[in-house]
Design a protein around this motif. Structure first.
Motif, PDB file in Angstrom:
ATOM      1  N   UNK A 142     -11.697 -24.842  46.616  1.00 30.35           N
ATOM      2  CA  UNK A 142     -12.242 -25.164  45.290  1.00 30.35           C
ATOM      3  C   UNK A 142     -12.122 -23.965  44.348  1.00 30.35           C
ATOM      4  N   UNK A 143     -11.871 -24.265  43.083  1.00 32.00           N
ATOM      5  CA  UNK A 143     -11.759 -23.210  42.073  1.00 32.00           C
ATOM      6  C   UNK A 143     -12.095 -23.831  40.722  1.00 32.00           C
ATOM      7  N   UNK A 144     -13.009 -23.179  39.985  1.00 30.55           N
ATOM      8  CA  UNK A 144     -13.445 -23.757  38.717  1.00 30.55           C
ATOM      9  C   UNK A 144     -12.683 -23.144  37.544  1.00 30.55           C
ATOM     10  N   UNK A 145     -11.949 -23.961  36.776  1.00 30.20           N
ATOM     11  CA  UNK A 145     -11.222 -23.431  35.613  1.00 30.20           C
ATOM     12  C   UNK A 145     -12.135 -23.066  34.453  1.00 30.20           C
ATOM     13  N   UNK A 146     -13.407 -23.460  34.517  1.00 26.58           N
ATOM     14  CA  UNK A 146     -14.389 -23.069  33.494  1.00 26.58           C
ATOM     15  C   UNK A 146     -15.496 -22.233  34.126  1.00 26.58           C
ATOM     16  N   UNK A 147     -15.094 -21.218  34.874  1.00 27.16           N
ATOM     17  CA  UNK A 147     -16.062 -20.400  35.601  1.00 27.16           C
ATOM     18  C   UNK A 147     -16.787 -19.391  34.734  1.00 27.16           C
ATOM     19  N   UNK A 148     -17.551 -18.519  35.398  1.00 22.54           N
ATOM     20  CA  UNK A 148     -18.433 -17.576  34.687  1.00 22.54           C
ATOM     21  C   UNK A 148     -17.637 -16.483  33.991  1.00 22.54           C
ATOM     22  N   UNK A 149     -16.814 -15.753  34.739  1.00 24.58           N
ATOM     23  CA  UNK A 149     -16.094 -14.624  34.156  1.00 24.58           C
ATOM     24  C   UNK A 149     -15.092 -15.084  33.105  1.00 24.58           C
ATOM     25  N   UNK A 150     -14.388 -16.173  33.363  1.00 18.93           N
ATOM     26  CA  UNK A 150     -13.428 -16.667  32.373  1.00 18.93           C
ATOM     27  C   UNK A 150     -14.121 -17.134  31.097  1.00 18.93           C
ATOM     28  N   UNK A 151     -15.381 -17.550  31.207  1.00 20.14           N
ATOM     29  CA  UNK A 151     -16.127 -17.964  30.017  1.00 20.14           C
ATOM     30  C   UNK A 151     -16.464 -16.789  29.110  1.00 20.14           C
ATOM     31  N   UNK A 152     -16.412 -15.574  29.647  1.00 21.72           N
ATOM     32  CA  UNK A 152     -16.644 -14.393  28.813  1.00 21.72           C
ATOM     33  C   UNK A 152     -15.580 -14.303  27.721  1.00 21.72           C
ATOM     34  N   UNK A 153     -14.323 -14.518  28.095  1.00 20.74           N
ATOM     35  CA  UNK A 153     -13.257 -14.479  27.098  1.00 20.74           C
ATOM     36  C   UNK A 153     -13.268 -15.723  26.220  1.00 20.74           C
ATOM     37  N   UNK A 154     -13.815 -16.820  26.715  1.00 18.31           N
ATOM     38  CA  UNK A 154     -13.985 -18.000  25.871  1.00 18.31           C
ATOM     39  C   UNK A 154     -14.932 -17.693  24.713  1.00 18.31           C
ATOM     40  N   UNK A 155     -15.957 -16.896  24.990  1.00 16.12           N
ATOM     41  CA  UNK A 155     -16.877 -16.469  23.935  1.00 16.12           C
ATOM     42  C   UNK A 155     -16.138 -15.619  22.906  1.00 16.12           C
ATOM     43  N   UNK A 156     -15.214 -14.787  23.374  1.00 13.22           N
ATOM     44  CA  UNK A 156     -14.429 -13.955  22.450  1.00 13.22           C
ATOM     45  C   UNK A 156     -13.593 -14.839  21.526  1.00 13.22           C
ATOM     46  N   UNK A 157     -12.994 -15.902  22.061  1.00 10.68           N
ATOM     47  CA  UNK A 157     -12.254 -16.848  21.216  1.00 10.68           C
ATOM     48  C   UNK A 157     -13.155 -17.435  20.148  1.00 10.68           C
ATOM     49  N   UNK A 158     -14.362 -17.776  20.524  1.00 11.76           N
ATOM     50  CA  UNK A 158     -15.322 -18.329  19.572  1.00 11.76           C
ATOM     51  C   UNK A 158     -15.690 -17.289  18.504  1.00 11.76           C
ATOM     52  N   UNK A 159     -15.807 -16.033  18.898  1.00  8.00           N
ATOM     53  CA  UNK A 159     -16.102 -14.972  17.941  1.00  8.00           C
ATOM     54  C   UNK A 159     -14.939 -14.755  16.975  1.00  8.00           C
ATOM     55  N   UNK A 160     -13.716 -14.924  17.444  1.00 12.59           N
ATOM     56  CA  UNK A 160     -12.560 -14.838  16.549  1.00 12.59           C
ATOM     57  C   UNK A 160     -12.621 -15.960  15.517  1.00 12.59           C
ATOM     58  N   UNK A 161     -12.951 -17.167  15.962  1.00 13.34           N
ATOM     59  CA  UNK A 161     -13.136 -18.267  15.015  1.00 13.34           C
ATOM     60  C   UNK A 161     -14.246 -17.982  14.026  1.00 13.34           C
ATOM     61  N   UNK A 162     -15.303 -17.304  14.478  1.00 17.41           N
ATOM     62  CA  UNK A 162     -16.401 -16.925  13.589  1.00 17.41           C
ATOM     63  C   UNK A 162     -15.894 -16.023  12.465  1.00 17.41           C
ATOM     64  N   UNK A 163     -15.022 -15.086  12.799  1.00 25.04           N
ATOM     65  CA  UNK A 163     -14.455 -14.200  11.780  1.00 25.04           C
ATOM     66  C   UNK A 163     -13.652 -14.996  10.752  1.00 25.04           C
ATOM     67  N   UNK A 164     -12.883 -15.981  11.206  1.00 29.02           N
ATOM     68  CA  UNK A 164     -12.127 -16.816  10.273  1.00 29.02           C
ATOM     69  C   UNK A 164     -13.075 -17.594   9.369  1.00 29.02           C
ATOM     70  N   UNK A 165     -14.214 -17.989   9.894  1.00 24.21           N
ATOM     71  CA  UNK A 165     -15.221 -18.651   9.060  1.00 24.21           C
ATOM     72  C   UNK A 165     -15.815 -17.710   8.036  1.00 24.21           C
ATOM     73  N   UNK A 166     -15.970 -16.441   8.390  1.00 23.64           N
ATOM     74  CA  UNK A 166     -16.476 -15.460   7.430  1.00 23.64           C
ATOM     75  C   UNK A 166     -15.544 -15.310   6.234  1.00 23.64           C
ATOM     76  N   UNK A 167     -14.258 -15.474   6.477  1.00 18.48           N
ATOM     77  CA  UNK A 167     -13.297 -15.410   5.377  1.00 18.48           C
ATOM     78  C   UNK A 167     -13.590 -16.518   4.365  1.00 18.48           C
ATOM     79  N   UNK A 168     -13.916 -17.704   4.867  1.00 16.91           N
ATOM     80  CA  UNK A 168     -14.246 -18.815   3.971  1.00 16.91           C
ATOM     81  C   UNK A 168     -15.494 -18.503   3.154  1.00 16.91           C
TER      82      UNK A 168
END
Length: 446
Positions: free
Chosen positions: A303-329
């Motif tokens: 078994x291996x989870x593609x949405x695991x704990x450590x990989x979700x750390x970089x998922x948060x970074x993707x969300x923060x990048x989107x946040x920056x694009x929203x700040x531009x708006x």
């Protein structure tokens, strides 16, 4: 809800219900101002102004396009391997869906929290929303529904899958929402708004990336074992030993992402059908699922989870990048300046991501590597900028009406289609026996 503009001498002021006025009071002010002079002896006119809040149509369209992309790759991925998820390293069309959703969440949060009246109350609402999404994810993706081929339901708590797509989005949403509520500086200096006002958020994104890289490449992964049922009997367990004893490995069997999930979540709570089972090492029908080759490694069925704990750390970074694009708006009002603020970093992300991939830090969706984060976030930024130009700049909305509607109802569509709720509801009505149903007639299910 309309806003009202108070013209007094050379000063222009905008008032709305957010300033403590009721709609009736604003209308009363309008009628009173038409008749003459204020108590200060100056003539005032109160006239309706355009609505203070205007929905960003391109965001809904981009979200709708992502929903369509998700449906296409889910339904056609098994037929067309080129668009299905990459078995391990590399990136395909399907691998962009999750980062696109996370990017959109970040943009939306920047717009939702551009003005925060009470931080504690805003945090409480964000926590409640995240919990709702988390619970929904546990029900839909934790194993409660058994799929379109089985009319049973329920899940054993000892084997429930704790992580999943909605759970990851919930975690990223809550983390980034708290950053937006608490970690922005009240500074009206527009010249350095991104560097000064949001410097703590940028530091958080950098810190998360460093932590992820340190754990992925620095954590020692020892040998480990797992058990699966053997043959048709559910009572017979077979034990497999995976030999590792390495550090910094990014292969399927001995990476730090899997190690952390096995230790913190428990191997019985991970995804039972790992994506790497479609690799050439594990399937004679690769890149599709198939029988094991005679030389298959011991980790192929683990078994291996593609949405695991450590990989979700970089998922948060993707969300923060989107946040920056929203700040531009929020801070940049000119169309041309907005597009430049989006295109330049997006292009840089894509170039850096592929350079890292060529240098050995492979683009990998399951591990959510830094190179994967750069490539997918950059592509998301470029597509969002293109959608913005088409929809909000040139007002070409007619061809995108269906995408706009789907974007406004993305969660409901995801639940009904991607989580098999709609097929299960249809299959719940049958003629005399469960096998005689509409899905059977069209070749789906039994």
């Amino acid at each position: 809800m309309g806003a009202y503009e108070l013209i007094k001498g050379d000063e222009n002021k905008y008032f709305s219900v957010e300033d403590g006025f009721t709609e009736r009071e604003l209308l009363s002010l309008t009628e009173t101002a038409k008749d003459g002079v204020s108590s200060e002896g100056r003539r005032r006119h109160v006239v309706p102004s355009p609505p203070s809040k205007q929905r960003l149509v391109s965001l809904d369209v981009f979200r709708g396009v992502t929903v369509v992309l998700m449906i296409v790759v889910d339904d056609a991925g098994g037929i067309i391997p080129a668009i299905n998820h990459s078995p391990w390293n590399g990136v395909t069309l399907a691998d962009f869906v999750m980062p696109f959703f996370l990017f959109i969440v970040g943009v939306s949060l920047a717009l939702a929290y551009k003005r925060v009246s009470g931080r504690a109350n805003a945090t409480r609402k964000a926590v409640i929303r995240a919990l709702k999404l988390l619970i929904l994810g546990l029900v839909l993706q934790g194993g409660y529904f058994h799929g379109i081929n089985n009319l049973t339901f329920g899940v054993d708590i000892t084997s429930i899958r704790w992580m999943g797509i909605l759970q990851r989005i919930a975690v990223a949403y809550l983390f980034v929402a708290i950053c937006e509520i608490w970690l922005k500086v009240d500074d009206d200096d527009e010249k350095f708004c991104f560097l000064r006002k949001y410097r703590f958020q940028m530091m958080v994104a950098l810190s998360l990336t460093i932590i992820y890289m340190a754990l992925l490449y620095g954590l020692y992964v020892p040998d480990w074992e797992y058990q699966i049922t053997s043959g048709s009997s559910t009572d017979t367990l077979k034990t497999y030993l995976v030999k590792c004893g390495v550090r910094g490995d990014t292969g399927p069997g001995c990476n730090a992402v899997g190690l952390i999930d096995r230790k913190l979540l428990g191997i019985q709570h991970l995804y039972k059908r790992p994506i790497y089972a479609r690799t050439k090492d594990c399937s004679i029908d690769s890149p599709d699922y198939g029988p094991l080759p005679s030389t298959a490694p011991s980790w192929c069925q683990a078994p291996f989870d593609p949405e695991g704990i450590l990989s979700s750390v970089m998922a948060i970074v993707t969300c923060l990048i989107g946040l920056h694009f929203g700040h531009v708006i929020v801070h940049v009002k000119d169309h041309k300046d907005r597009i430049l603020h989006w295109m330049i970093p997006s292009t840089c992300f894509v170039v850096v991501g592929f350079l890292l991939d060529f240098s050995g830090m492979h683009v990998n969706k399951v591990l959510y590597t830094f190179s994967y984060t750069c490539v997918t976030a950059g592509v998301a930024g470029l597509l969002f900028a293109g959608t913005y130009i088409m929809v909000d700049v040139y007002a070409c909305r007619r061809p995108t009406v269906i995408f706009e509607w789907m974007g406004m109802h993305a969660l409901m569509i995801y639940i009904l289609v991607a989580c098999n709720v709609f097929p299960i509801l249809i299959q719940g009505f049958y003629w005399k026996q469960p096998q005689t149903n509409v899905l059977k007639l069209i070749g789906i299910g039994y």
